[in-house]
Design an enzyme around this catalytic site. Structure first.
Site, short mmCIF file in Angstrom:
data_model
loop_
_atom_site.label_atom_id
_atom_site.label_comp_id
_atom_site.label_asym_id
_atom_site.label_seq_id
_atom_site.Cartn_x
_atom_site.Cartn_y
_atom_site.Cartn_z
N THR A 113 69.22 70.45 113.73
CA THR A 113 68.93 69.66 114.93
C THR A 113 68.21 68.36 114.56
O THR A 113 68.59 67.27 114.98
CB THR A 113 68.07 70.49 115.91
OG1 THR A 113 68.84 71.62 116.34
CG2 THR A 113 67.65 69.67 117.12
N GLY A 154 70.79 75.30 114.28
CA GLY A 154 69.62 75.60 113.47
C GLY A 154 68.56 74.52 113.63
O GLY A 154 68.81 73.45 114.18
N CYS A 155 67.37 74.83 113.15
CA CYS A 155 66.24 73.92 113.33
C CYS A 155 66.41 72.66 112.49
O CYS A 155 66.35 71.55 112.99
CB CYS A 155 64.94 74.64 113.03
SG CYS A 155 64.93 75.54 111.46
N TYR A 156 66.60 72.85 111.17
CA TYR A 156 66.83 71.66 110.34
C TYR A 156 68.03 70.87 110.83
O TYR A 156 67.97 69.63 110.92
CB TYR A 156 67.07 72.08 108.88
CG TYR A 156 65.87 72.58 108.12
CD1 TYR A 156 64.72 71.78 107.97
CD2 TYR A 156 65.87 73.82 107.51
CE1 TYR A 156 63.64 72.24 107.23
CE2 TYR A 156 64.78 74.28 106.77
CZ TYR A 156 63.66 73.49 106.64
OH TYR A 156 62.60 73.93 105.90
#
Lengths: 342, 342, 342, 342
Positions: free
Chosen positions: D152, D148-150
């Site tokens: 990472t 996921g973005c967060y």
């Protein structure tokens, strides 16, 4: 009618003071000064005031400031301290929106602001104008130090927790986000639209001037030295501060009830229902601070979300609130605008 | 006190009506309806209204609309026409913020709006609520068709030129730019932040519904069929319309004097000094239209710049202005907020 | 490898040149100058270039510009004309992104730019670098005047109509909207985030410097003096220009076919399908101009919509395109990035 | 050439995959599916791809996915798990950009994602595709769970501290801010421009789905259960995540050296000089994570600032990076674009 003067009216806190004071039923605007723009009609610089504010910027040396009941300083740091004594001696009360009188320890002030203080003896007299903490002292103050924007959001968010003694005050964290108007109406590259738009960054992590101000307030609440990590961020809003505050619980307590009780008689602090996420736009253009308190996954970390409009509750609105208190008016007079949404 | 009802309060014109009416000294809000959100406190959907509007959304069938003095329709097109007759018959006056009663030629209306009109006989009675053109008729109107946002900005800009007969009315151009709130509070992909932010585009160049509305108004001013090219654009603002209007001069005339004279007694139209460039933010949150008129390089093309807040003078503010006129109140009552800048 | 120098690299066209040239397979960056920032690593000012551009800003007097094959001037107006002759005499080719060599009539140039021209004799030699008009001349040019941003979008939009002789060239209108990066990376109040965000305005209606540049181009296309009204606007985008162009048809013609045919062999001009509304973001970061042509309601007014990224096709990208042509490379070399959406 | 298929190409991660893959020298795009838009040319929905991607959306049932070497799932959660086994059985490798295979504990996954898992046995096989932690495993993986973005941004920021054992892992805080594209290209009111612009808010404080994913990663690094408070916020950017991470130091250590050493051989992690404040725009459109590490006022709290483009390193770029690793290509192939600034 209260006769009001404004020193330094060309910045954002200046135009915001004008917007609020021009609609205030008990205020008569006597003068607004600007050395650089003397002679220019205020509404030429700020067209939103066309037809509502007919003053011209006056040269500071010629403005009838001594004939005012109260003078607001909407100036850079270091100006108010040069002129306050003379005004006080003339019986004029002073509200400084800059930082000249916020820090009680003059050594700390001089370190963070990088200049010698012009009137250290007035610092003690100055009342820190956070009405929710200091209302009684504001009533009789001759000189009010209007709090900074981040300090307002952060202190109002931490206040119930620290007063109640339910958190570890040595490891507090304030992760704060501000709109770009907080940088003022100064021509600087970092605040250009093409720099600040569609961009997010922290700044001043090594140490921001609001750090000692917030720590001073938290320490007073705690009755001992508080420890704080404060990280400010720039976010692409015009107006608004969002403080996300972290503190470790040391006692089990009904957080929602604690906050609601602490602020039940505060007109400008709105404790939102449990589970809420206050938005900055819910206070845009208005003097409210909206707060929500959370415990994530029933852990021991309290998370407080606190939002204000940096130019209103974080500056000019709070200054008018202080004026209302000082002159025994209804505290909300002239501050009843409903926030602008969307 | 005027008893007011609002039908359809969950959109942007609805919340804006609430913001304005909650601060209006002669208004008592009786009901606000939403079929979908019936039972929800209004301030839960719109937190800016916390502490100021205590109504819940009511189911339309249960709301006391017939006991109101006036009902505002802040609904999609095609709703007001279903309910207006019953209200009028009950002695309730109606202000429709949608388009149901704006176009006098029912055939034209049905073509552009793609539905059959439910009460064509009421169209004639309806008064087109642009006070600067129709103030006298609004006074006695039972049914007011509140103008569209683009039509307000465009008509106020062209009005002095056409009334004075100094331009070629067959080749008028209105190049208009709107903030995204003009698209309403509907979940649609094209209005998402990640679509509309940092992006600019025209839309509806083949023909937008406001084209016949503007042409109707310009033709009335001209006393003959006007020709208009109208290109709307979407610009990344929340609020604001900027109309850039082009017309060819057919007579030499002092344009600045012409505009100033036409609007000298209009409270909400501000003709700016020669050479000005009105900004949308100079009217943000307020009911003003600010106008500047130019001739570039002394050519024969007049350029008029006209700005409004699409949700205020372009919708809810103008509706309140019409209400004030209908009920013989001061036309500016409740509409004196100073625009928010920055 | 082509040895490239850049004079004046601290602005937005400078950093954009660096972004494009650092990815260009046939370019070797030799020097980038800045009097003020000499000694600072370029990537310290522009962190997007970290690891990709290892140059430091060099003092102009010390940079090896004469040993370059081509030098780009990304400087304010009036700088390139001071240094061009010396470079040309050394065999260096010059591409000026500023306006020093764009206007053929030196009297007109001096009037609009408010200074005396330093080398009027070079103006005639300079080739106006709009490849879609002047590709053959660019090939052999020693000195290219890279077009302005508005002029690129406007001229490419009008070109097929005027070349084909199907519109009234005496009453052309260009209603143009630009993102804020067009104002450059200069510290100026009007370009601050808190001024330019959530705001829309026209500027320079009395006369903008791009007016004579566009008129010169249109007149060349028409073979006679063109008449143009040009109104630029500032819109809250970082990048992007949207030109909305109006012209009166004098002959009936298949507009879509006309445009498609004119641009069928142009790599960087994309004629969109009939009925399209090109968005500025559809060309963000790329060297394309996308165009759509409309006739509203079958009237006699042609409306052309033309979008570019002001920093790419409107400045640095077009400069690289010109360089490719001058050095007989593939015209699209180094310019094949896909636009960034969203 | 690697034959690539994309399932679910109408969202932001889909169009971003297309942008990156269309420029990748070793990729042949075979199919992109969308049940809803089957038959529509991709470039009609995403005009930035005009002339570069000539595919049409294919119905999933008809797309030649089984003949691809690798299939990317850019779908909502819960889709990939339905189709992965069949693809794996056909010898196709799979990279899932959604969350179906990120959480190793299927009970935890089912609780947070609110559905039954379709193939729990594949969860164990799946490799969590954070190359900086798991590069070796990615090389041979048949099935990669793209982070996921967060997660990472947060994991890359905490990694050096936790691996080195120098912080209290039981009281970690991740205060994260995301641009609005993180919410996807779904028509939802909260993501409208008029809602999300000029506004800042926290969300999901009670518990966000990325919380267990981040905790899982931090616990693996620590070799024991980590404690984390994670507060996500929505900020008015299109792209970008800024993670501000707080951890208490338990050992004195040269933080700058620690971070530089850990990431010295990582192409896509850029440890900035001491005292830096990475901006989200410094990675816009690129696959970098830029990190700075601070100790405020020499206290015991480490503050890590970590920025990524949520659609690139936080989604599609990292997926391509994983593909490069899986197919033994240069890890940076097709990912060398310089970030777009301004």
């Amino acid at each position: 009618m209260i006769k009001v003067g404004i020193v330094g009216g060309t910045g954002y806190t200046g135009v915001e003071l004008l917007r609020l004071l021009a609609q205030h039923p008990k205020v008569e605007l006597k003068a607004i000064t600007s050395r650089k723009e003397a002679g220019m009609p205020v509404s030429e610089m700020f067209p939103n005031l066309r037809g509502r504010v007919n003053l011209k910027f006056a040269d500071p040396s010629e403005a009838p400031l001594k004939h005012c009941d109260v003078v607001f300083f909407a100036t850079p740091n270091g100006i108010a301290m040069q002129q306050t004594r003379e005004l006080l001696d003339s019986g004029v009360r002073v509200i400084d929106l800059a930082a000249d009188f916020r820090i009680k320890d003059v050594g700390v002030w001089e370190k963070w602001y990088g200049m010698e203080h012009a009137c250290p003896d007035l610092i003690e007299e100055a009342v820190y104008g956070l009405p929710e903490m200091n209302r009684e002292k504001v009533k009789t103050a001759r000189l009010v130090a209007n709090p900074g924007c981040y300090p307002t959001a952060a202190q109002l968010g931490f206040l119930p927790l620290i007063e109640a003694g339910v958190v570890d005050v040595e490891h507090l964290i304030a992760d704060c986000k501000s709109g770009v108007s907080g940088a003022g109406r100064k021509a600087e590259v970092h605040a250009l639209f093409a720099e600040a738009s569609d961009n997010f960054k922290a700044y001043g992590v090594a140490g921001h001037r609001h750090l000692p101000e917030i720590k001073q307030g938290l320490s007073l609440m705690a009755g001992k030295q508080a420890g704080l990590t404060f990280v400010p961020h720039l976010t692409p809003l015009i107006r608004g501060i969002h403080a996300t505050l972290y503190a470790r619980l040391t006692k089990d307590v009904d957080l929602q009830a604690l906050f609601e009780k602490r602020y039940e008689s505060e007109h400008f602090v709105d404790v939102m229902p449990a589970g809420s996420h206050p938005e900055t736009r819910s206070v845009r253009s208005a003097n409210f601070c909206r707060i929500a308190v959370h415990r994530q996954q029933e852990g021991d970390m309290v998370v407080v979300l606190s939002v204000i409009d940096n130019l209103v509750k974080g500056a000019s609105g709070q200054a008018v609130q202080n004026m209302n208190i000082m002159f025994r008016l209804d505290e909300a007079m002239g501050l009843e605008q409903i926030p602008l949404l969307p």
